[in-house]
Design a protein around this motif. Structure first.
Motif, PDB file in Angstrom:
ATOM      1  N   MET A   1       6.432  27.769 -33.250  1.00 19.77           N
ATOM      2  CA  MET A   1       6.539  26.505 -33.177  1.00 19.77           C
ATOM      3  C   MET A   1       5.804  25.673 -32.169  1.00 19.77           C
ATOM      4  O   MET A   1       4.887  25.337 -32.514  1.00 19.77           O
ATOM      5  N   GLY A   2       6.153  26.019 -31.014  1.00 23.94           N
ATOM      6  CA  GLY A   2       5.632  25.532 -29.702  1.00 23.94           C
ATOM      7  C   GLY A   2       5.620  23.989 -29.581  1.00 23.94           C
ATOM      8  O   GLY A   2       5.821  23.087 -30.517  1.00 23.94           O
ATOM      9  N   LEU A   3       5.356  23.635 -28.000  1.00 20.05           N
ATOM     10  CA  LEU A   3       5.406  22.165 -27.930  1.00 20.05           C
ATOM     11  C   LEU A   3       3.963  21.305 -28.261  1.00 20.05           C
ATOM     12  O   LEU A   3       3.227  22.165 -28.059  1.00 20.05           O
ATOM     13  N   LYS A   4       4.228  20.204 -29.079  1.00 18.23           N
ATOM     14  CA  LYS A   4       3.192  19.577 -29.215  1.00 18.23           C
ATOM     15  C   LYS A   4       3.102  18.244 -28.306  1.00 18.23           C
ATOM     16  O   LYS A   4       1.872  17.791 -28.230  1.00 18.23           O
ATOM     17  N   VAL A   5       3.981  18.009 -27.997  1.00 14.78           N
ATOM     18  CA  VAL A   5       4.127  16.847 -27.004  1.00 14.78           C
ATOM     19  C   VAL A   5       4.871  16.865 -25.787  1.00 14.78           C
ATOM     20  O   VAL A   5       6.169  17.473 -25.858  1.00 14.78           O
ATOM     21  N   VAL A   6       4.233  16.741 -24.613  1.00 13.46           N
ATOM     22  CA  VAL A   6       4.980  17.254 -23.326  1.00 13.46           C
ATOM     23  C   VAL A   6       4.844  15.869 -22.450  1.00 13.46           C
ATOM     24  O   VAL A   6       3.832  15.418 -22.123  1.00 13.46           O
ATOM     25  N   GLY A   7       6.188  15.333 -22.088  1.00  4.42           N
ATOM     26  CA  GLY A   7       6.299  13.931 -21.253  1.00  4.42           C
ATOM     27  C   GLY A   7       6.097  14.466 -19.610  1.00  4.42           C
ATOM     28  O   GLY A   7       6.969  15.445 -19.554  1.00  4.42           O
ATOM     29  N   VAL A   8       5.542  14.296 -18.895  1.00  2.00           N
ATOM     30  CA  VAL A   8       5.093  14.590 -17.716  1.00  2.00           C
ATOM     31  C   VAL A   8       5.481  13.375 -16.357  1.00  2.00           C
ATOM     32  O   VAL A   8       5.055  13.650 -15.379  1.00  2.00           O
ATOM     33  N   GLY A   9       5.897  12.539 -17.070  1.00  5.61           N
ATOM     34  CA  GLY A   9       6.473  11.497 -16.122  1.00  5.61           C
ATOM     35  C   GLY A   9       7.807  11.747 -15.370  1.00  5.61           C
ATOM     36  O   GLY A   9       8.619  12.335 -16.079  1.00  5.61           O
ATOM     37  N   LEU A  10       7.975  11.343 -14.094  1.00  6.23           N
ATOM     38  CA  LEU A  10       9.252  11.623 -13.515  1.00  6.23           C
ATOM     39  C   LEU A  10      10.544  11.081 -14.084  1.00  6.23           C
ATOM     40  O   LEU A  10      10.223  10.109 -14.821  1.00  6.23           O
ATOM     41  N   GLY A  11      11.839  11.397 -13.805  1.00  8.19           N
ATOM     42  CA  GLY A  11      12.891  10.975 -14.260  1.00  8.19           C
ATOM     43  C   GLY A  11      12.921   9.269 -13.826  1.00  8.19           C
ATOM     44  O   GLY A  11      12.612   9.134 -12.632  1.00  8.19           O
ATOM     45  N   PHE A  88      -0.092  15.051 -23.563  1.00  8.05           N
ATOM     46  CA  PHE A  88       0.610  14.939 -22.586  1.00  8.05           C
ATOM     47  C   PHE A  88       0.890  13.275 -22.491  1.00  8.05           C
ATOM     48  O   PHE A  88      -0.089  12.522 -22.166  1.00  8.05           O
ATOM     49  N   ILE A  89       2.159  12.919 -22.046  1.00  6.51           N
ATOM     50  CA  ILE A  89       2.591  11.650 -21.664  1.00  6.51           C
ATOM     51  C   ILE A  89       2.978  11.380 -20.450  1.00  6.51           C
ATOM     52  O   ILE A  89       4.025  11.845 -20.050  1.00  6.51           O
ATOM     53  N   LEU A  90       2.220  10.543 -19.529  1.00  2.00           N
ATOM     54  CA  LEU A  90       2.812  10.116 -18.125  1.00  2.00           C
ATOM     55  C   LEU A  90       3.549   8.734 -18.245  1.00  2.00           C
ATOM     56  O   LEU A  90       2.741   7.947 -18.134  1.00  2.00           O
ATOM     57  N   THR A  91       4.731   8.889 -18.271  1.00  2.00           N
ATOM     58  CA  THR A  91       5.354   7.480 -18.164  1.00  2.00           C
ATOM     59  C   THR A  91       5.485   7.329 -16.677  1.00  2.00           C
ATOM     60  O   THR A  91       5.707   8.035 -15.797  1.00  2.00           O
ATOM     61  N   HIS A  92       5.402   5.957 -16.470  1.00  2.00           N
ATOM     62  CA  HIS A  92       5.437   5.272 -15.094  1.00  2.00           C
ATOM     63  C   HIS A  92       5.904   4.082 -15.129  1.00  2.00           C
ATOM     64  O   HIS A  92       5.952   3.636 -16.153  1.00  2.00           O
ATOM     65  N   ARG A  93       5.945   3.552 -13.851  1.00  2.00           N
ATOM     66  CA  ARG A  93       6.631   2.184 -13.706  1.00  2.00           C
ATOM     67  C   ARG A  93       6.250   1.661 -12.417  1.00  2.00           C
ATOM     68  O   ARG A  93       5.572   2.376 -11.382  1.00  2.00           O
ATOM     69  N   ASN A  94       6.481   0.465 -12.022  1.00  2.00           N
ATOM     70  CA  ASN A  94       6.328  -0.015 -10.729  1.00  2.00           C
ATOM     71  C   ASN A  94       6.885   0.740  -9.520  1.00  2.00           C
ATOM     72  O   ASN A  94       8.324   1.126  -9.845  1.00  2.00           O
TER      73      ASN A  94
END
Length: 207
Positions: A1-11, A88-94
Motif C-alpha cells: 500500500m505505502g504512504l501517499k500523503v505525509v504530514g510534516v508539520g509539528l504537533g 507532503f503537507i507542512l501544517t504551520h501557524r503563527n
C-alpha cells in the motif's frame, strides 16, 4: 500500500484536524501519535527501534495510506527518501500561538515526566527523543521555541521538492488542501479538533 500523503508539520499545528480531513477525503487511514497510544504494546517498540536507528517504515505504516503529527514529522527526510512519490503537507501557524499551545500541552507533559505513571514513561521518553530530533530538546525558553519552530519549517521546505509540498494552515479550509491533493472539495466545514482539553483527554489514554 505505502504512504501517499505525509504530514510534516509539528504537533499543535492542526495535525489532528488534518488527520480527520484526510480520512474524510478518503485518503486514509491516517497515522497519528494517537495510534501509538491506542496500541502501545505493538507500536511503541516500532518507534523505539526508529530512534535507535532501525526503521521499518513498511511495518510501521502497514494498513495506512497517510501519516501526520509526531513521530512522523521528525522523520520527513527519511520518509521522503522512502516515499518519494508521496505528497507532503507542512501544517504551520503563527509561531507565538504555536508556542502558547505547545507549552501548555506537549512541553508541559514532557517536562513533568518524573510525575507520570510508570507505565506511561517509556512512551514519554520516546516523545522526548522524537521532539529533540526536530530541534526541540527540553528546557527551551519562549524565543528559542519559536526559533526551533521556524527552523523546522524552513528545513522541510529546503528538503522536499516544491511540487510535492504544500505549506498549509488549517484555518485556510478545504480549498488549498483539496487543490494540492487533486480531490473534490467536500460539503461542510473543515474539521477543527484537538483543542487543549481534548489533548489532555487523549494523553489520559496512555496512562
Amino acid at each position: 500500500m505505502g504512504l501517499k500523503v505525509v504530514g510534516v508539520g509539528l504537533g499543535r499545528t492542526g495535525t489532528y484536524s488534518l488527520k480527520v480531513a484526510l480520512n474524510q477525503l478518503g485518503l486514509g487511514p491516517t497515522y497519528h501519535m494517537e495510534e501509538i497510544i491506542l496500541d502501545m504494546q505493538r507500536k511503541l517498540p516500532q518507534w523505539q527501534a526508529v530512534v535507535a536507528g532501525n526503521s521499518d517504515w513498511v511495518a510501521i505504516f502497514e494498513g495506512y495510506t497517510a501519516a501526520v503529527d509526531w513521530p512522523t514529522a521528525s522523520y520527513y527526510r527519511e520518509l521522503h527518501a522512502a516515499y518519494p512519490d508521496a505528497q507532503f503537507i507542512l501544517t504551520h501557524r503563527n509561531p507565538e500561538s504555536w508556542v502558547d499551545s505547545f507549552s501548555a500541552t506537549i512541553y508541559q507533559l514532557l517536562s513533568n515526566i518524573d510525575e507520570a505513571p510508570e507505565p506511561m514513561r517509556p512512551w514519554l521518553e520516546l516523545v522526548i527523543a522524537v521532539i529533540a530530533k526536530a530541534g526541540i530538546p527540553l528546557g527551551l525558553g519562549r524565543q528559542r521555541l519559536m526559533d526551533a519552530f521556524a527552523a523546522h519549517n524552513a528545513a522541510v521546505e529546503a528538503a522536499i521538492p516544491p511540487d510535492r509540498l504544500l505549506a498549509f494552515q488549517v484555518k485556510e479550509g478545504w480549498q488549498p488542501l483539496c487543490g494540492f491533493l487533486d480531490v473534490p472539495v467536500p460539503d461542510g466545514l473543515f474539521p477543527r479538533t484537538n483543542d487543549r482539553g481534548e489533548f489532555w483527554d487523549k494523553v489520559a489514554g496512555a496512562a
